[in-house]
Design a protein around this motif. Structure first.
Motif, PDB file in Angstrom:
ATOM      1  N   ALA A   1       1.128  24.395  10.815  1.00  0.00           N
ATOM      2  CA  ALA A   1       2.448  24.936  11.162  1.00  0.00           C
ATOM      3  C   ALA A   1       3.536  24.306  10.308  1.00  0.00           C
ATOM      4  CB  ALA A   1       2.730  24.706  12.644  1.00  0.00           C
ATOM      5  N   LEU A   2       3.460  22.989  10.094  1.00  0.00           N
ATOM      6  CA  LEU A   2       4.461  22.312   9.273  1.00  0.00           C
ATOM      7  C   LEU A   2       4.323  22.702   7.818  1.00  0.00           C
ATOM      8  CD1 LEU A   2       6.737  20.320   8.898  1.00  0.00           C
ATOM      9  CD2 LEU A   2       5.070  18.460   8.903  1.00  0.00           C
ATOM     10  N   SER A   3       3.105  22.860   7.349  1.00  0.00           N
ATOM     11  CA  SER A   3       2.877  23.275   5.957  1.00  0.00           C
ATOM     12  C   SER A   3       3.517  24.623   5.674  1.00  0.00           C
ATOM     13  CB  SER A   3       1.373  23.323   5.675  1.00  0.00           C
ATOM     14  OG  SER A   3       1.124  23.811   4.374  1.00  0.00           O
ATOM     15  N   GLU A   4       3.399  25.543   6.611  1.00  0.00           N
ATOM     16  CA  GLU A   4       4.001  26.863   6.424  1.00  0.00           C
ATOM     17  C   GLU A   4       5.522  26.785   6.461  1.00  0.00           C
ATOM     18  OE1 GLU A   4       2.140  29.294   5.491  1.00  0.00           O
ATOM     19  OE2 GLU A   4       0.379  28.024   5.755  1.00  0.00           O
ATOM     20  N   LEU A   5       6.061  25.888   7.279  1.00  0.00           N
ATOM     21  CA  LEU A   5       7.511  25.721   7.323  1.00  0.00           C
ATOM     22  C   LEU A   5       8.045  25.151   6.012  1.00  0.00           C
ATOM     23  CD1 LEU A   5       8.169  24.381  10.938  1.00  0.00           C
ATOM     24  CD2 LEU A   5       9.105  26.469   9.938  1.00  0.00           C
TER      25      LEU A   5
ATOM     26  N   VAL B   1      13.176  25.686  14.861  1.00  0.00           N
ATOM     27  CA  VAL B   1      12.040  24.925  15.387  1.00  0.00           C
ATOM     28  C   VAL B   1      12.367  24.350  16.764  1.00  0.00           C
ATOM     29  CG1 VAL B   1      10.668  22.832  15.027  1.00  0.00           C
ATOM     30  CG2 VAL B   1      11.066  24.409  13.128  1.00  0.00           C
ATOM     31  N   ALA B   2      13.630  23.966  16.974  1.00  0.00           N
ATOM     32  CA  ALA B   2      14.038  23.405  18.261  1.00  0.00           C
ATOM     33  C   ALA B   2      14.218  24.474  19.331  1.00  0.00           C
ATOM     34  CB  ALA B   2      15.329  22.614  18.101  1.00  0.00           C
ATOM     35  N   GLY B   3      14.127  25.744  18.959  1.00  0.00           N
ATOM     36  CA  GLY B   3      14.245  26.821  19.939  1.00  0.00           C
ATOM     37  C   GLY B   3      15.669  27.201  20.275  1.00  0.00           C
ATOM     38  N   GLY B   4      16.619  26.885  19.382  1.00  0.00           N
ATOM     39  CA  GLY B   4      18.021  27.175  19.652  1.00  0.00           C
ATOM     40  C   GLY B   4      18.566  28.316  18.825  1.00  0.00           C
TER      41      GLY B   4
ATOM     42  N   GLU C   1       2.654  33.702   4.848  1.00  0.00           N
ATOM     43  CA  GLU C   1       1.549  34.146   5.697  1.00  0.00           C
ATOM     44  C   GLU C   1       1.131  33.036   6.662  1.00  0.00           C
ATOM     45  OE1 GLU C   1       0.478  37.153   5.722  1.00  0.00           O
ATOM     46  OE2 GLU C   1       1.623  37.846   3.967  1.00  0.00           O
ATOM     47  N   GLY C   2       0.889  33.410   7.880  1.00  0.00           N
ATOM     48  CA  GLY C   2       0.373  32.458   8.853  1.00  0.00           C
ATOM     49  C   GLY C   2       1.416  31.590   9.522  1.00  0.00           C
ATOM     50  N   LEU C   3       2.696  31.873   9.282  1.00  0.00           N
ATOM     51  CA  LEU C   3       3.740  31.056   9.906  1.00  0.00           C
ATOM     52  C   LEU C   3       3.735  31.283  11.418  1.00  0.00           C
ATOM     53  CD1 LEU C   3       6.242  29.201   9.570  1.00  0.00           C
ATOM     54  CD2 LEU C   3       7.615  31.277   9.431  1.00  0.00           C
ATOM     55  N   ASP C   4       3.660  30.191  12.170  1.00  0.00           N
ATOM     56  CA  ASP C   4       3.649  30.258  13.633  1.00  0.00           C
ATOM     57  C   ASP C   4       4.784  29.383  14.144  1.00  0.00           C
ATOM     58  OD1 ASP C   4       3.167  30.265  16.353  1.00  0.00           O
ATOM     59  OD2 ASP C   4       1.001  30.073  16.161  1.00  0.00           O
TER      60      ASP C   4
ATOM     61  N   ALA D   1       4.954  25.512  15.862  1.00  0.00           N
ATOM     62  CA  ALA D   1       5.801  24.458  15.301  1.00  0.00           C
ATOM     63  C   ALA D   1       6.718  23.877  16.375  1.00  0.00           C
ATOM     64  CB  ALA D   1       6.623  25.012  14.141  1.00  0.00           C
ATOM     65  N   ARG D   2       7.215  24.718  17.266  1.00  0.00           N
ATOM     66  CA  ARG D   2       8.074  24.226  18.348  1.00  0.00           C
ATOM     67  C   ARG D   2       7.315  23.256  19.245  1.00  0.00           C
ATOM     68  NH1 ARG D   2      11.445  29.679  20.246  1.00  0.00           N
ATOM     69  NH2 ARG D   2      12.756  29.800  18.362  1.00  0.00           N
ATOM     70  N   GLU D   3       6.076  23.588  19.564  1.00  0.00           N
ATOM     71  CA  GLU D   3       5.280  22.706  20.416  1.00  0.00           C
ATOM     72  C   GLU D   3       5.038  21.371  19.729  1.00  0.00           C
ATOM     73  OE1 GLU D   3       4.330  22.950  23.561  1.00  0.00           O
ATOM     74  OE2 GLU D   3       5.550  24.765  23.639  1.00  0.00           O
ATOM     75  N   GLU D   4       4.768  21.404  18.434  1.00  0.00           N
ATOM     76  CA  GLU D   4       4.523  20.159  17.702  1.00  0.00           C
ATOM     77  C   GLU D   4       5.794  19.317  17.615  1.00  0.00           C
ATOM     78  OE1 GLU D   4       0.914  21.851  14.833  1.00  0.00           O
ATOM     79  OE2 GLU D   4       2.847  21.304  13.953  1.00  0.00           O
ATOM     80  N   ALA D   5       6.938  19.974  17.399  1.00  0.00           N
ATOM     81  CA  ALA D   5       8.199  19.235  17.288  1.00  0.00           C
ATOM     82  C   ALA D   5       8.557  18.557  18.608  1.00  0.00           C
ATOM     83  CB  ALA D   5       9.325  20.169  16.850  1.00  0.00           C
ATOM     84  N   ARG D   6       8.186  19.159  19.720  1.00  0.00           N
ATOM     85  CA  ARG D   6       8.466  18.554  21.026  1.00  0.00           C
ATOM     86  C   ARG D   6       7.699  17.240  21.213  1.00  0.00           C
ATOM     87  NH1 ARG D   6       7.904  24.071  23.073  1.00  0.00           N
ATOM     88  NH2 ARG D   6       9.968  24.947  23.444  1.00  0.00           N
ATOM     89  N   GLN D   7       6.605  17.079  20.472  1.00  0.00           N
ATOM     90  CA  GLN D   7       5.798  15.867  20.601  1.00  0.00           C
ATOM     91  C   GLN D   7       6.360  14.707  19.799  1.00  0.00           C
ATOM     92  OE1 GLN D   7       3.449  16.162  22.922  1.00  0.00           O
ATOM     93  NE2 GLN D   7       4.112  18.310  23.018  1.00  0.00           N
ATOM     94  N   VAL D   8       7.380  14.941  18.972  1.00  0.00           N
ATOM     95  CA  VAL D   8       8.013  13.858  18.220  1.00  0.00           C
ATOM     96  C   VAL D   8       8.632  12.878  19.215  1.00  0.00           C
ATOM     97  CG1 VAL D   8       9.886  13.285  16.622  1.00  0.00           C
ATOM     98  CG2 VAL D   8       8.419  15.264  16.175  1.00  0.00           C
TER      99      VAL D   8
END
Length: 302
Positions: A4-8, A34-37, A193-196, A200-207
């Motif tokens: 997800a980060l690679s695609e971003l 990514v933060a959902g805002g 291609e493949g951007l999700d 990415a939002r779920e992964e960013a929440r884990q920071v």
């Protein structure tokens, strides 16, 4: 680096090839997504705000609609309305039913139409004739406004400003960028291609944000409430937006934790539209940026 980060990272490169010399703007827009805002893009005409919104949707593969806000635009023109079809009322969705919605010159619409966005931005749904309709996911509102032109505009109320996670200032480019703009044509954005974005939002929440970072946000909010130069300080929604944006900036930089630079970088877009000056402070030519930097100096680690 996750997929997800690679695609971003690829998406960021695509957007930077479209909007020359605005790497900060691109990074803040991606962090907001990514933060959902939602993001309020502020800058003079012709700096590429609309082009950036369109390029973001094309490169991310998300559906896109543009709404040109004017004084005669009605709420139903934005949300949609019920029409009589074959003897029954059928809901006809408005342009809000897209994953990326550009609200162009949002401050030109009357307050009633502006407020039609409130439910959509907060709950990703609209209510028409008592019926609730969910909006597509992910859902991102990008609004633009001109900071100088006041004739025929309606300033956004505080409640609506607070719904924007970030206000991204699009400034005039530096001289080398001017030369590049005049010599080169911007690239056509290619779909990543493949951007999700949801992944990415779920992964960013884990920071991870340390206790010190969270305390710094709380201390800044407390000092802002006590600051006599402000008539409106930081709300809990604003504090959470600041933290979420800092986490997203850390995530985009490939870090698993928030550092002080992430908090400082997130402060301007997350807070500048939420801190409102008193009339006395405006009369004394005090700016929000001056107050914000003063607050940060008092609460951030060196």
């Amino acid at each position: 680096m996750t997929e997800a980060l690679s695609e971003l990272v690829k998406l960021e490169a695509e957007l930077s090839s479209v909007l020359f010399g605005q790497e900060r703007v691109v990074r803040e827009l991606l962090a907001t997504a990514v933060a959902g805002g939602h993001a309020l893009l502020e800058g003079l005409p012709g700096l590429g705000k609309t082009m950036l919104a369109r390029a973001f949707s094309e490169a991310s593969g998300l559906s896109y609609r543009r709404i040109q806000f004017t004084p005669d635009l009605l709420p139903a023109d934005v949300t949609g309305t019920e029409i009589l079809e074959n003897g029954a009322f059928v809901f006809r969705p408005g342009p809000l039913f897209a994953q990326v919605v550009l609200a162009d010159e949002i401050n030109r619409a009357i307050p009633k139409t502006q407020s039609a966005l409130l439910e959509a931005m907060q709950e990703a749904a609209v209510t028409v004739a008592g019926q609730r309709y969910p909006l597509p996911r992910p859902f991102l509102v990008l609004a633009t406004q001109n900071p100088l032109e006041l004739e025929g505009t309606y300033p956004l109320p505080e409640a609506q400003l607070d719904r924007f996670m970030s206000k991204i200032t699009v400034a005039a480019p530096a001289r080398p960028t001017w030369l590049r703009i005049l010599r080169e044509e911007p690239a056509q954005p290619k779909a990543v291609e493949g951007l999700d974005l949801l992944a990415a939002r779920e992964e960013a929440r884990q920071v991870v944000a340390s206790s010190a970072a969270i305390e710094a946000i709380a201390n800044t909010a407390q000092l802002a409430q006590e600051d006599k130069r402000l008539r409106m300080a930081l709300s809990p929604r604003g504090a959470k937006a600041w933290l979420a944006l800092a986490k997203s900036l850390a995530y985009l930089a490939g870090r698993a934790h928030v550092d002080w630079e992430d908090l400082r970088s997130a402060a301007e877009p997350a807070l500048s539209h939420r801190l409102l000056l008193t009339e006395e402070a405006q009369f004394e030519s005090i700016t929000v940026q001056t107050v914000l930097q003063d607050l940060l100096r008092r609460t951030m680690a060196k």
